[in-house]
Each structure stands twice: as C-alpha cells, then as structure tokens.
Enzyme design. Sequence first.
Site, PDB file in Angstrom:
ATOM      1  N   ARG A  96     102.862  57.233  45.156  1.00  0.00           N
ATOM      2  CA  ARG A  96     102.227  58.465  45.651  1.00  0.00           C
ATOM      3  C   ARG A  96     101.694  58.283  47.070  1.00  0.00           C
ATOM      4  N   THR A 170      98.730  52.371  55.811  1.00  0.00           N
ATOM      5  CA  THR A 170      99.821  52.435  54.834  1.00  0.00           C
ATOM      6  C   THR A 170     101.148  52.630  55.563  1.00  0.00           C
ATOM      7  N   CYS A 245      94.476  66.734  58.952  1.00  0.00           N
ATOM      8  CA  CYS A 245      95.600  66.093  58.246  1.00  0.00           C
ATOM      9  C   CYS A 245      95.106  65.490  56.933  1.00  0.00           C
ATOM     10  N   LEU A 246      93.880  64.977  56.953  1.00  0.00           N
ATOM     11  CA  LEU A 246      93.353  64.324  55.745  1.00  0.00           C
ATOM     12  C   LEU A 246      93.280  65.299  54.575  1.00  0.00           C
ATOM     13  N   ASN A 247      93.073  66.583  54.880  1.00  0.00           N
ATOM     14  CA  ASN A 247      93.012  67.557  53.773  1.00  0.00           C
ATOM     15  C   ASN A 247      94.285  67.528  52.935  1.00  0.00           C
ATOM     16  N   ALA A 249      96.436  64.965  52.534  1.00  0.00           N
ATOM     17  CA  ALA A 249      96.544  63.740  51.738  1.00  0.00           C
ATOM     18  C   ALA A 249      95.492  63.710  50.630  1.00  0.00           C
ATOM     19  N   ARG A 275      97.114  48.866  17.056  1.00  0.00           N
ATOM     20  CA  ARG A 275      96.407  47.578  17.022  1.00  0.00           C
ATOM     21  C   ARG A 275      95.452  47.524  15.816  1.00  0.00           C
ATOM     22  N   GLY A 346      91.903  45.611  25.091  1.00  0.00           N
ATOM     23  CA  GLY A 346      91.445  44.231  24.952  1.00  0.00           C
ATOM     24  C   GLY A 346      92.066  43.346  26.027  1.00  0.00           C
ATOM     25  N   GLU A 370      91.021  57.619  52.292  1.00  0.00           N
ATOM     26  CA  GLU A 370      90.957  59.082  52.472  1.00  0.00           C
ATOM     27  C   GLU A 370      89.543  59.609  52.298  1.00  0.00           C
TER      28      GLU A 370
HETATM   29  P1  TGC Z   1      82.286  66.295  62.310  1.00  0.00           P
HETATM   30  O1  TGC Z   1      81.435  66.571  63.517  1.00  0.00           O
HETATM   31  O2  TGC Z   1      81.762  66.656  60.973  1.00  0.00           O
HETATM   32  O3  TGC Z   1      83.710  66.947  62.479  1.00  0.00           O
HETATM   33  C1  TGC Z   1      84.405  66.948  63.711  1.00  0.00           C
HETATM   34  C2  TGC Z   1      85.244  68.217  63.742  1.00  0.00           C
HETATM   35  O4  TGC Z   1      86.203  68.154  62.685  1.00  0.00           O
HETATM   36  C3  TGC Z   1      86.023  69.258  61.770  1.00  0.00           C
HETATM   37  N1  TGC Z   1      86.289  68.748  60.435  1.00  0.00           N
HETATM   38  C4  TGC Z   1      87.378  69.070  59.743  1.00  0.00           C
HETATM   39  N2  TGC Z   1      88.398  69.899  60.009  1.00  0.00           N
HETATM   40  C5  TGC Z   1      89.355  70.027  59.082  1.00  0.00           C
HETATM   41  N3  TGC Z   1      89.333  69.350  57.912  1.00  0.00           N
HETATM   42  C6  TGC Z   1      88.344  68.505  57.612  1.00  0.00           C
HETATM   43  N4  TGC Z   1      88.354  67.843  56.464  1.00  0.00           N
HETATM   44  C7  TGC Z   1      87.293  68.337  58.536  1.00  0.00           C
HETATM   45  N5  TGC Z   1      86.166  67.580  58.569  1.00  0.00           N
HETATM   46  C8  TGC Z   1      85.554  67.861  59.730  1.00  0.00           C
HETATM   47  C9  TGC Z   1      84.583  69.705  62.003  1.00  0.00           C
HETATM   48  O5  TGC Z   1      84.423  71.054  61.625  1.00  0.00           O
HETATM   49  C10 TGC Z   1      84.434  69.477  63.478  1.00  0.00           C
HETATM   50  O6  TGC Z   1      85.076  70.550  64.143  1.00  0.00           O
HETATM   51  P2  TGC Z   1      84.504  71.109  65.545  1.00  0.00           P
HETATM   52  O7  TGC Z   1      85.416  72.236  65.877  1.00  0.00           O
HETATM   53  O8  TGC Z   1      83.092  71.504  65.262  1.00  0.00           O
HETATM   54  O9  TGC Z   1      84.609  69.953  66.508  1.00  0.00           O
HETATM   55  O10 TGC Z   1      82.701  64.758  62.364  1.00  0.00           O
HETATM   56  P3  TGC Z   1      81.877  63.463  62.040  1.00  0.00           P
HETATM   57  O11 TGC Z   1      82.282  62.459  63.066  1.00  0.00           O
HETATM   58  O12 TGC Z   1      80.429  63.766  61.879  1.00  0.00           O
HETATM   59  O13 TGC Z   1      82.509  62.978  60.648  1.00  0.00           O
HETATM   60  C11 TGC Z   1      82.504  63.713  59.505  1.00  0.00           C
HETATM   61  C12 TGC Z   1      83.132  62.931  58.334  1.00  0.00           C
HETATM   62  C13 TGC Z   1      82.279  61.732  57.966  1.00  0.00           C
HETATM   63  C14 TGC Z   1      83.193  63.873  57.148  1.00  0.00           C
HETATM   64  C15 TGC Z   1      84.553  62.464  58.714  1.00  0.00           C
HETATM   65  O14 TGC Z   1      84.523  61.554  59.747  1.00  0.00           O
HETATM   66  C16 TGC Z   1      85.320  61.854  57.576  1.00  0.00           C
HETATM   67  O15 TGC Z   1      85.958  62.574  56.807  1.00  0.00           O
HETATM   68  N6  TGC Z   1      85.326  60.486  57.428  1.00  0.00           N
HETATM   69  C17 TGC Z   1      86.169  59.801  56.448  1.00  0.00           C
HETATM   70  C18 TGC Z   1      87.336  59.129  57.169  1.00  0.00           C
HETATM   71  C19 TGC Z   1      88.593  59.152  56.353  1.00  0.00           C
HETATM   72  O16 TGC Z   1      88.739  59.843  55.367  1.00  0.00           O
HETATM   73  N7  TGC Z   1      89.580  58.409  56.804  1.00  0.00           N
HETATM   74  C20 TGC Z   1      90.865  58.420  56.176  1.00  0.00           C
HETATM   75  C21 TGC Z   1      91.899  57.656  57.002  1.00  0.00           C
HETATM   76  S1  TGC Z   1      93.556  57.968  56.510  1.00  0.00           S
HETATM   77  C22 TGC Z   1      93.680  57.184  55.022  1.00  0.00           C
HETATM   78  O17 TGC Z   1      92.787  56.686  54.448  1.00  0.00           O
HETATM   79  C23 TGC Z   1      95.033  57.185  54.438  1.00  0.00           C
HETATM   80  S2  TGC Z   1      95.147  56.468  52.877  1.00  0.00           S
HETATM   81  C24 TGC Z   1      96.485  57.354  52.403  1.00  0.00           C
HETATM   82  C25 TGC Z   1      97.281  56.837  51.364  1.00  0.00           C
HETATM   83  O18 TGC Z   1      97.784  55.696  51.421  1.00  0.00           O
HETATM   84  O19 TGC Z   1      97.458  57.621  50.390  1.00  0.00           O
HETATM   85  P1  FAD Z   2      83.225  51.592  55.676  1.00  0.00           P
HETATM   86  O1  FAD Z   2      83.285  52.854  56.435  1.00  0.00           O
HETATM   87  O2  FAD Z   2      82.805  50.372  56.410  1.00  0.00           O
HETATM   88  O3  FAD Z   2      82.278  51.799  54.409  1.00  0.00           O
HETATM   89  C1  FAD Z   2      81.734  50.705  53.658  1.00  0.00           C
HETATM   90  C2  FAD Z   2      80.763  51.289  52.637  1.00  0.00           C
HETATM   91  O4  FAD Z   2      79.698  51.972  53.316  1.00  0.00           O
HETATM   92  C3  FAD Z   2      81.427  52.334  51.738  1.00  0.00           C
HETATM   93  O5  FAD Z   2      80.906  52.226  50.436  1.00  0.00           O
HETATM   94  C4  FAD Z   2      80.995  53.656  52.342  1.00  0.00           C
HETATM   95  O6  FAD Z   2      80.964  54.716  51.400  1.00  0.00           O
HETATM   96  C5  FAD Z   2      79.596  53.303  52.836  1.00  0.00           C
HETATM   97  N1  FAD Z   2      79.158  54.179  53.929  1.00  0.00           N
HETATM   98  C6  FAD Z   2      79.723  54.324  55.166  1.00  0.00           C
HETATM   99  N2  FAD Z   2      79.062  55.240  55.877  1.00  0.00           N
HETATM  100  C7  FAD Z   2      78.050  55.692  55.090  1.00  0.00           C
HETATM  101  C8  FAD Z   2      77.023  56.664  55.245  1.00  0.00           C
HETATM  102  N3  FAD Z   2      76.876  57.376  56.371  1.00  0.00           N
HETATM  103  N4  FAD Z   2      76.171  56.863  54.215  1.00  0.00           N
HETATM  104  C9  FAD Z   2      76.312  56.180  53.060  1.00  0.00           C
HETATM  105  N5  FAD Z   2      77.260  55.253  52.832  1.00  0.00           N
HETATM  106  C10 FAD Z   2      78.133  55.024  53.843  1.00  0.00           C
HETATM  107  N6  FAD Z   2      93.441  54.464  57.118  1.00  0.00           N
HETATM  108  C11 FAD Z   2      94.307  55.086  57.963  1.00  0.00           C
HETATM  109  O7  FAD Z   2      93.934  55.543  59.030  1.00  0.00           O
HETATM  110  N7  FAD Z   2      95.614  55.230  57.611  1.00  0.00           N
HETATM  111  C12 FAD Z   2      96.116  54.751  56.451  1.00  0.00           C
HETATM  112  O8  FAD Z   2      97.314  54.902  56.164  1.00  0.00           O
HETATM  113  C13 FAD Z   2      95.228  54.064  55.565  1.00  0.00           C
HETATM  114  N8  FAD Z   2      95.708  53.517  54.407  1.00  0.00           N
HETATM  115  C14 FAD Z   2      94.867  52.747  53.635  1.00  0.00           C
HETATM  116  C15 FAD Z   2      95.394  52.058  52.544  1.00  0.00           C
HETATM  117  C16 FAD Z   2      94.571  51.234  51.781  1.00  0.00           C
HETATM  118  C17 FAD Z   2      95.151  50.466  50.652  1.00  0.00           C
HETATM  119  C18 FAD Z   2      93.186  51.144  52.074  1.00  0.00           C
HETATM  120  C19 FAD Z   2      92.280  50.305  51.235  1.00  0.00           C
HETATM  121  C20 FAD Z   2      92.665  51.826  53.160  1.00  0.00           C
HETATM  122  C21 FAD Z   2      93.489  52.621  53.970  1.00  0.00           C
HETATM  123  N9  FAD Z   2      93.017  53.278  55.091  1.00  0.00           N
HETATM  124  C22 FAD Z   2      93.861  53.945  55.942  1.00  0.00           C
HETATM  125  C23 FAD Z   2      91.625  53.086  55.506  1.00  0.00           C
HETATM  126  C24 FAD Z   2      90.629  53.943  54.723  1.00  0.00           C
HETATM  127  O9  FAD Z   2      90.681  55.271  55.101  1.00  0.00           O
HETATM  128  C25 FAD Z   2      89.231  53.342  54.966  1.00  0.00           C
HETATM  129  O10 FAD Z   2      89.198  52.113  54.267  1.00  0.00           O
HETATM  130  C26 FAD Z   2      88.123  54.260  54.502  1.00  0.00           C
HETATM  131  O11 FAD Z   2      88.048  55.409  55.305  1.00  0.00           O
HETATM  132  C27 FAD Z   2      86.745  53.547  54.502  1.00  0.00           C
HETATM  133  O12 FAD Z   2      86.528  52.843  55.662  1.00  0.00           O
HETATM  134  P2  FAD Z   2      86.059  51.298  55.607  1.00  0.00           P
HETATM  135  O13 FAD Z   2      86.958  50.578  54.682  1.00  0.00           O
HETATM  136  O14 FAD Z   2      85.964  50.829  57.020  1.00  0.00           O
HETATM  137  O15 FAD Z   2      84.629  51.301  54.939  1.00  0.00           O
END
Ligand code: TGC
Ligand code: FAD
Length: 395
Positions: A96, A170, A245-247, A249, A275, A346, A370
């Site tokens: 997935r 990834t 884009c994250l929305n 995924a 079992r 178990g 995500e």
């Molecule tokens: P913030 O000031 O809240 O937001 C900046 C601007 O972005 C807008 N926005 C969004 N727009 C669309 N969809 C969303 N989900 C949005 N979230 C925020 C927001 O309205 C704002 O717009 P504007 O026009 O006012 O500038 O930003 P912040 O820096 O305070 O951060 C907010 C926070 C913590 C929620 C955000 O940074 C966050 O979602 N952090 C988590 C990072 C994350 O999810 N990383 C994922 C990396 S990719 C991955 O993990 C792939 S794994 C995939 C796989 O293998 O399946």
């Molecule tokens: P951190 O941000 O360092 O967080 C560590 C801990 O602190 C967590 O428990 C978190 O919840 C907590 N924390 C952080 N901030 C706060 C706060 N403000 N308040 C309270 N608690 C907080 N990223 C990509 O860009 N592309 C990919 O394709 C991708 N694929 C991935 C595949 C795998 C298998 C994994 C494990 C990760 C992948 N990621 C990818 C990265 C993933 O999105 C990040 O691991 C994730 O966003 C968390 O970041 P971090 O690991 O640096 O943890």
Amino acid sequence: MSPATSPFTDFYRLDELLTDEEKLIRQTARAFVEKEALPRLPRLWEEGRFPEDLIPAMGALGLYGPSLDGYGLPGLGNRAYGLMMLELERGDSGLRSFASVQGGLVMYPIHRFGTEEQKRRWLPLLATGEMVGCFGLTEPDHGSDPGGMETRARRDGDGWILHGNKMWITNADLAHVAVVWARDDEGVVRGFLVEKGLAGFTTSRMEMKMSLRASDTGELHLDEVRVPAGALLPGAEGLGAALACLNQARYSIAWGTLGSALACFEEAVAYAGARVQFDGPIAQYQLTQKKLADILTEIVKAQVLLFRLAELKDAGTITPSQISLAKRNNCEMALMTARLCRQVLGANGISLEYQTGRHLCNLEAVLTYEGTHDIHTLILGQAVTGVAAYHRAKE
Ligand code: TGC
Ligand code: FAD
C-alpha cells in the site's frame, strides 16, 4: 480464493452499499495480492526486500492514482480507490505504501501543480509503473515540522540549484524521479521534479528496519544539483502545497490500515477456533471473546467512518482535519487489533508463518509516517479550539 467478506468482517453489511464495479475492483485487487504477493511476503519481509517485479502488474491493475482523471487515468470514485488500498495493505503495508506514494505523493502533485508538459510526460509512465517516483519532504532534523526544512533552491540562470538531504523516503532507491521540496531565496517552499542521474543527486538505502521491511526506504542527497526551469512544479507555492499532497496519502492510509486489521482479525478468529488448550478451543474462553468483541467494534466504527469519508472526498467538501481524524483513528485501531490478535496467536503471533506479527511491526511505522499520531491529535485539537499547539506562540 477467500470470499469477498465474511459475516464478522462485514458486520454492518456495508457491502450492500457497494456497486458491482466496486466489488469487482476489490475482488481483482484481492485476488492479485493473494496470488502474487501473499505467498512471498514472509520471505520478502524477512529479507527486507520490496517485490519490484510486481510494480508493472500493479500498474496494469490501475492501482496508481486511480481517482485521478485525464491523461489516460481512470478517474474512479474515492470508495473504489479506498478499497484498492485496503486490499493492498491486507497483504502488507509495504504494498500500500508503494501505491500511496506513487499515486498520492508523486502523480497527485504533478496532476495538481504541474505544467501540461510535465503531466503528459510523467503521468502515463507513472500510472503503468514504467517509472517510479518518490516524495522528499522529511529531513534528518525536520520530520513533524517540515516547515523547518533546510533544503534550499537557488535560482541559477533559468534553472535552479538544489542542495540538502531528505531522509526516510519511501521508494528512494527505486525511483526514477523524486518530488523534492525546498525553500527558495525568498523563503518560499517549492516543489521540483528531480530525475535520477543528475549530477550531484544520489540516494542511499536505509537498512536495519523493524517495520515496513518489504518496502524500500532511503535517503536523497542533493549536492548542488542543477535542475532546468522545467523541473519546477509551477503551481506548488508554499508549504501548503506539500501538505495538500499528504491529504491524498493519509486518505489511502486510513483505508489501508483497515486491511491490516481485517487480515489480523480473520487470522485470530480462525486460530482461536482451532487452537485447543485446557478443555477446548481458546475461542470458548471469555477473555478471548472480549478481545474479539473489542476488535469487531472498532473495525465496524472504522468501516462506517471510511464510507462517509469517501462520500465527502467525492463531493469535494472534505477537510484536512476530517482526513486526520480517520488516519489517526484507523492507524490506532489497526495497531490495537494487531496487538490483541498477536496475543490470541500466542507464540505463533511472532512467527512470520502467520501474518499478524508482520502487520503489527508494519503498523508501528504507519502510526508515525504521514503525520504521527500525536501530530494528528494536535491537528484535531486545533480544529476544535482554533488554537495551534504545535509550537510555542510567536512573540
Ligand atoms: P501551517 O502554518 O499549519 O500550514 C502551512 C500552510 O499549509 C496549510 N495546510 C494544509 N493545506 C492542505 N492540506 C493540509 N493537510 C494542510 N495542513 C496545513 C495551512 O492552511 C497553511 O496555509 P496558508 O495558506 O495559511 O499558508 O504549518 P505548520 O508549519 O504550523 O505545520 C502544521 C502541521 C504540523 C500540521 C504540518 O506541518 C504537518 O502536517 N506535519 C506532519 C508532517 C508529515 O505528515 N509529514 C509526512 C511526510 S510524507 C510521508 O510520511 C510519506 S509516508 C508514505 C508512505 O510510505 O505511505
Ligand atoms: P519527530 O518529528 O522527531 O517526532 C518524534 C516524536 O515527537 C513523535 O512522537 C512526535 O509525535 C512527537 N512530537 C513532535 N512534535 C511534537 C509536538 N509539537 N507536540 C507533541 N509531540 C510532538 N517522509 C517523506 O517525506 N517521504 C516519505 O516517503 C516517507 N516515508 C517514510 C517511510 C517510513 C517507513 C517512515 C518510518 C517514515 C517515512 N517518512 C517519509 C517520514 C515520516 O513522515 C516522519 O517519520 C514523520 O513525519 C515523523 O517525523 P520524525 O520521524 O522526524 O519524528
């Protein structure tokens, strides 16, 4: 081949709401996973390998970006999209994940933010799996807070110079093209399509994982990489573009994790019936039944949630925080399910000859990527209170 559903995995008869086309799409995806992937997954997972040979076959089944339209893409409804992700993750989160990234994090940004030329060039190749993509947002020092990114994009004539490192990516090693997010001289976050083979662009594989082992995870290293003007995704301006884009995924994870949960639940129910300990099958003991009743309840709640989520997405009215709620709830539900099922099995619960232990380990990463469980908690907290609690208030 197993039936599409059993009475206890469709307890609220949600199947009655599905169209014949959706049922066929689900059955096709399930048959593919059962035949081509499941028999090999324990070994692949143990060896830490993604089944690369399945990439074109998954493309032929339309598993990449199925809800996108134009450019030869199928433009299916979001429930069909969700069911596909469910069936892939019923096999393994790695399958997935591959499809989530390819469709939601590579094809989607090109489709939404790209030029006509970029769309025509990349979308058909990514849809078939002839080309693979990855999405580079996370950095070594910036995970939950991608806004702190250090990767830079400097203008250079009519092109750009990219410099920085992305981690936990990834498909990093498999990808022909990486969607890379970088901050420009004015501090604006921008998205670029960076092709493998460009001078200064290298990738490295991350080893020694205890989760998502049948998935390629790696790093992107950009050392003064010059990309042409045509590499910029012109419609992507600001961090919000990357977060949009994250929305996609996160939506696919919300559905996919239900697949992991169902795989564990079905395995545990069958195991409990077979079992025998003390006077009979462990299914007859109240403590086993409590575990199964708790799981059933949470699965039904997650299913109902997803059906409504798909309707909201089809209507175009869905909000990011509605997706966060589903991602957060369903990841935790699946992890709780996998933990309880592992207990029911178990010692066999830790054997790769059963599926549950593999799903349990995978789900630890799915809970974190995500947006971690905590970050989605704070997104919901902000939706309720209007106050963002991610960072200290700016003075
Ligand atoms: P913030 O000031 O809240 O937001 C900046 C601007 O972005 C807008 N926005 C969004 N727009 C669309 N969809 C969303 N989900 C949005 N979230 C925020 C927001 O309205 C704002 O717009 P504007 O026009 O006012 O500038 O930003 P912040 O820096 O305070 O951060 C907010 C926070 C913590 C929620 C955000 O940074 C966050 O979602 N952090 C988590 C990072 C994350 O999810 N990383 C994922 C990396 S990719 C991955 O993990 C792939 S794994 C995939 C796989 O293998 O399946
Ligand atoms: P951190 O941000 O360092 O967080 C560590 C801990 O602190 C967590 O428990 C978190 O919840 C907590 N924390 C952080 N901030 C706060 C706060 N403000 N308040 C309270 N608690 C907080 N990223 C990509 O860009 N592309 C990919 O394709 C991708 N694929 C991935 C595949 C795998 C298998 C994994 C494990 C990760 C992948 N990621 C990818 C990265 C993933 O999105 C990040 O691991 C994730 O966003 C968390 O970041 P971090 O690991 O640096 O943890």
